[in-house]
Each structure stands twice: as structure tokens, then as C-alpha cells.
Design an enzyme around this catalytic site. Sequence first.
Site, PDB file in Angstrom:
ATOM      1  N   LEU A  68     122.944  -9.971  99.463  1.00 26.84           N
ATOM      2  CA  LEU A  68     123.059 -11.001 100.543  1.00 26.84           C
ATOM      3  C   LEU A  68     123.280 -12.271  99.941  1.00 26.84           C
ATOM      4  CD1 LEU A  68     119.199  -9.939 101.588  1.00 26.84           C
ATOM      5  CD2 LEU A  68     121.286  -9.424 102.710  1.00 26.84           C
ATOM      6  N   LEU A  91     137.202 -19.447  95.781  1.00 22.40           N
ATOM      7  CA  LEU A  91     138.414 -20.342  94.825  1.00 22.40           C
ATOM      8  C   LEU A  91     137.970 -21.851  95.205  1.00 22.40           C
ATOM      9  CD1 LEU A  91     141.639 -18.325  95.192  1.00 22.40           C
ATOM     10  CD2 LEU A  91     139.861 -18.367  92.923  1.00 22.40           C
ATOM     11  N   GLY A  95     125.617 -22.184  90.967  1.00 22.87           N
ATOM     12  CA  GLY A  95     124.271 -22.202  90.727  1.00 22.87           C
ATOM     13  C   GLY A  95     123.518 -21.089  91.455  1.00 22.87           C
ATOM     14  N   CYS A 101     121.155 -16.355  91.482  1.00 26.25           N
ATOM     15  CA  CYS A 101     121.758 -15.071  91.378  1.00 26.25           C
ATOM     16  C   CYS A 101     123.027 -15.012  90.248  1.00 26.25           C
ATOM     17  CB  CYS A 101     122.386 -14.495  92.462  1.00 26.25           C
ATOM     18  SG  CYS A 101     120.952 -14.216  93.741  1.00 26.25           S
TER      19      CYS A 101
HETATM   20  C1  UGA Z   1     125.361 -14.548  95.413  1.00 23.84           C
HETATM   21  C2  UGA Z   1     126.389 -13.554  96.076  1.00 23.84           C
HETATM   22  O1  UGA Z   1     127.499 -14.135  96.734  1.00 23.84           O
HETATM   23  C3  UGA Z   1     125.664 -12.578  96.864  1.00 23.84           C
HETATM   24  O2  UGA Z   1     126.656 -11.599  97.125  1.00 23.84           O
HETATM   25  C4  UGA Z   1     124.668 -11.794  96.000  1.00 23.84           C
HETATM   26  O3  UGA Z   1     123.801 -10.920  96.810  1.00 23.84           O
HETATM   27  C5  UGA Z   1     123.418 -12.977  95.781  1.00 23.84           C
HETATM   28  O4  UGA Z   1     124.248 -13.812  94.723  1.00 23.84           O
HETATM   29  C6  UGA Z   1     122.611 -12.243  94.889  1.00 23.84           C
HETATM   30  O5  UGA Z   1     122.890 -11.658  93.692  1.00 23.84           O
HETATM   31  O6  UGA Z   1     121.381 -12.139  95.562  1.00 23.84           O
HETATM   32  P1  UGA Z   1     124.267 -16.625  96.549  1.00 23.84           P
HETATM   33  O7  UGA Z   1     123.504 -16.778  94.997  1.00 23.84           O
HETATM   34  O8  UGA Z   1     123.390 -16.844  97.695  1.00 23.84           O
HETATM   35  O9  UGA Z   1     124.838 -15.119  96.629  1.00 23.84           O
HETATM   36  O10 UGA Z   1     125.558 -17.875  96.528  1.00 23.84           O
HETATM   37  P2  UGA Z   1     126.912 -17.752  96.717  1.00 23.84           P
HETATM   38  O11 UGA Z   1     127.524 -18.185  98.002  1.00 23.84           O
HETATM   39  O12 UGA Z   1     127.388 -16.631  95.944  1.00 23.84           O
HETATM   40  O13 UGA Z   1     127.317 -19.061  96.057  1.00 23.84           O
HETATM   41  C7  UGA Z   1     126.902 -19.177  94.427  1.00 23.84           C
HETATM   42  C8  UGA Z   1     127.373 -20.695  93.892  1.00 23.84           C
HETATM   43  O14 UGA Z   1     128.579 -20.749  93.667  1.00 23.84           O
HETATM   44  C9  UGA Z   1     126.763 -21.796  94.749  1.00 23.84           C
HETATM   45  O15 UGA Z   1     126.492 -22.816  93.973  1.00 23.84           O
HETATM   46  C10 UGA Z   1     128.123 -22.203  95.165  1.00 23.84           C
HETATM   47  O16 UGA Z   1     128.255 -23.611  95.501  1.00 23.84           O
HETATM   48  C11 UGA Z   1     129.251 -21.809  94.220  1.00 23.84           C
HETATM   49  N1  UGA Z   1     130.462 -21.671  94.692  1.00 23.84           N
HETATM   50  C12 UGA Z   1     130.811 -20.770  95.742  1.00 23.84           C
HETATM   51  C13 UGA Z   1     131.382 -22.343  94.485  1.00 23.84           C
HETATM   52  O17 UGA Z   1     131.216 -23.302  93.117  1.00 23.84           O
HETATM   53  N2  UGA Z   1     132.734 -22.322  94.647  1.00 23.84           N
HETATM   54  C14 UGA Z   1     133.048 -21.133  95.339  1.00 23.84           C
HETATM   55  O18 UGA Z   1     134.536 -21.124  95.991  1.00 23.84           O
HETATM   56  C15 UGA Z   1     132.207 -20.704  96.019  1.00 23.84           C
END
Ligand code: UGA
Length: 453
Positions: free
Chosen positions: A156, A253, A260, A263
Site C-alpha cells: 500500500l 523517476l 522519505g 517504509c
Molecule cells: C512505499 C511503496 O511505494 C509501497 O508500495 C509500499 O507498500 C510502502 O512503501 C510500504 O512499504 O508500506 P509509501 O511509503 O507510501 O509507499 O511512499 P511512496 O509513494 O513509495 O514514496 C516514497 C518517497 O519517495 C516519498 O517521499 C516520495 O516523495 C519519494 N519519491 C517517489 C521520489 O522522490 N521520487 C519518485 O519518483 C517517487
Amino acid sequence: MTARDLSIIGAGHVGLVYAAGMAELGHRVACIDIDVDRIERLRRGELPIFEPGLDEAVCRHSASGRLRFSTSYEDALADAEFIFIAVSTPSTPDGAADLRAVRAAARGIAAAVRGRRPIIINKSTVPVGTGDSVDHILASADGHRPFKVVSNPEFLREGTALHDFFHPDRIVLGSRDRAAAERVAALYEGVNAPVLVTDVKTAEMIKYASNAFLATKISFINEIAEICEAVGADAAQVAAGMGLDARIGGHFLRHGIGFGGSCLPKDVRALAYMGSVFGTHPQLLNAVLQINAAQRRRVLQKVRTALGQLDGARICVLGLAFKPNTDDVRDAPAIDLIRLFLNEGADVTAYDPQAMTKTAVICPDAAYFASPYDAAAGCDAIIVATEWPEFQDLDLGRLRAAAARPIFVDGRGFLDRDAIEEAGFTLISGRDDASSAPVSARDRNGRAVGVSA
Ligand code: UGA
């Protein structure tokens, strides 16, 4: 669909989404947490977290009687045929996953089920091998008769968690007992997704490897963006051009101040730790973490260069949550930035649509304001750290009029460079070229394609 009696241990983000989701699928769910205050608030319909649609789903199913909350294992587990463990596994100081809550849940289950053998489903993200130790704790606490333990990792995303529950890319089930895995698969009837059945360790590893790969993509594009900046290429267009290759894919990307949340950072650290204690050398994972930490320091350095010095400067941070549509600030880049600037003797002002209360607890020395314009009043630099949709509608002229100096950092590269510069700001970090935004690419059918999270 056959309605089943389920218990979910842990009323955190994952536990609550699964509780509401499973109730929506028709099951009877008892959700248990040891935090008495949390459970009392949930019974009154007050959610401890902000997740779009979750409060409405929890209230609806509390009213329908399909969802109830309890602090007692005996009470919540009395009829359970399936028990989900969805407790948190935070990082220890050396990066390992802290399993105390998982072990406590296993002991609580063993004491409450007394001889019965409901299927135990582990949702918490746990190091490879934990499923077996849960099995061991359960069995040794209750007559040495084995339990059926199924690892069912969650994928999720915060902010879209309910949507992800109903529309997952896959359902992963790891068990020694295929029949138990299939019974768990049947709970998801109504959810259309491929089901992958593996052994327990493989399922546990799929979770870590998936998050580590997403983090790797982000650190990769951040390293590429740094090189792009040095050689004069447009990083967003490079990402778009790469993402059009189906083998690479356009997701994750987006370059910026890095990943952050509760997870990705924790899971990459835990996987690297796990690899190292098993004698492997997880060099790539360590580099992913180092690159991510460097993103925040690069912002600090750029602002220092633009302002001359940071001591006594007033820095405005807009956006505190680690990503939009959540109030979660765990490992949020904005928190690191606030601390870095405070350490340099700067004053920090901040605004976020949802996350100020939680940030104020961990960063009490910053000043929080009810609007971005109030936060920007008299500031020397503005840093946008979260891509909240409302920031796209910022009145940039008003923001510039409020600020003392025109320095602007778009830490997520999502704002229009031309508009920022037309308002009189100097954009020292952000999208390279507004006119070449990545979504300008089109597929053969004329549909916009490009980079997305
Ligand atoms: C992440 C995973 O995407 C989920 O599949 C997983 O279930 C979840 O961790 C978990 O282990 O419970 P989440 O922590 O909600 O989900 O956040 P993401 O959407 O993955 O984003 C994580 C971070 O990466 C954010 O700070 C976001 O701003 C950053 N990000 C994301 C980037 O800097 N660049 C991107 O292209 C995408």
C-alpha cells in the site's frame, strides 16, 4: 463470497486500511491495539492518521457492525479464523528492524487462542526468517503444536492506500502450507489481482526487494540529475526519455530531495543490515541511502551559496509530510531540512496542509503558520518540500511580496519554472525547464506519457 471472522492486530496505517478493506469485502473484522486511547478514539470515529477515504470507510463499517475495535486479545480473537499481524517494525539505531511488537503480538495470540489454530497472517514488514520465528513463538507458547503462518506483505502507498487495497498489482502469499495460503487468497475474493504463492522467506524478501528497487530508482535519478546539472542537460526530460523504454518504466523517476516516509528508508536500511549480518556486501543499497541523505545537504549548500550565510537567515519550508495526501512526517525530507537549517543558526518557518501538528512535536524550534503566505513573511528563502496539489495554485506574486529575498527551491521539481521566475523569484533548484515538462511526451495514440510516482 464467504464472510469470515478476522482479527487484525495493530490499528496503524496498514492495520486500519486492511480492517476497513476486509470489512468492505464482507468480512467481520475485530481490530485490536494495545493503545487504549487510540482504540477509544476509533470507537468514536476519530482516526489517528490522515488517509483519504479511510475515516468514511471506518465509520461506515463500524456502523454496519462489520468492524469493531478492542484492546483485548481474548475479546478480539475469540471467533477469529484468521489473525493478521499488522504492527510496526521501526528501525533500531543500527538499521535493523525492531521486532518487539511482532513478538509481543505472537505471544498475545498464543495466550488468547488456547488450543485453537486460526491461520496467522503476517502483514508487518519483517526480516527474512521472521515468519519462522513467529511460528516458533506461537507453537512454543501453546503446546508445541504448530500454527499455519502465512506471510502476506502489503504494497500500500500512503495517500492512496484504500485504492491500493482494492486494486493491488499482486497478492503475495508465502507459506509452508499451500492450503493455508489458498484460504488466505480466498479472503481477497472480489479483488482482481494475480496471486503469487511462495515459501515464507521468499514472500518476505519480495517485500524488501520491491521497496529497495523503488528507492534505487529514486537515488539513481537523483544521481543522474546531479550529473545533468553539471553538464547542462534537463534531468526531467532525461527521465521522461528513459521512462518511455518499457523495460525501465516511467514510475519513480522524479528527481528532487529524495525519498522519505515510514517504509522506503527503513526497509532499505533493514535489507542492507540483513545482508551485512549474513556476510554479504550490499554496496548498492548503501549507496542508495547515501545518495538520498545527500539530497537534503545539497539543498542546504545551494541556499547557503545563494544567501552568503545561513546564521540568522529566515528559511520558509512549505510542505512537511513526506509526500502529499498524508500527515506522515516519518523520515520526511522536510524534517531533515528543518534540522539542518536550525543547526546552521537559521530560523525556520513552516506550513503544511495536514502535517504541522505532527512536525511541531518533533521539531518544536520551527515556527508554524496557518498559511503559506504567513510562513513566507520576511523570509530569505522558500523551500517547497512536498508536492501538495494546493501548492500548484500558490499566488506566487503574493508569496514574493511576503518574502524578504527572492530565493526559491522547488524540492520536488513540480512547479512551473517560468511562473516562479515571472513572480520575481530566483529558482536555485527545481524543474530545469517548464516548457519541457516530462508529460509533454506522447505515445503513438497521442496519449500523454512520462514520469510519475
Ligand atoms: C512505499 C511503496 O511505494 C509501497 O508500495 C509500499 O507498500 C510502502 O512503501 C510500504 O512499504 O508500506 P509509501 O511509503 O507510501 O509507499 O511512499 P511512496 O509513494 O513509495 O514514496 C516514497 C518517497 O519517495 C516519498 O517521499 C516520495 O516523495 C519519494 N519519491 C517517489 C521520489 O522522490 N521520487 C519518485 O519518483 C517517487
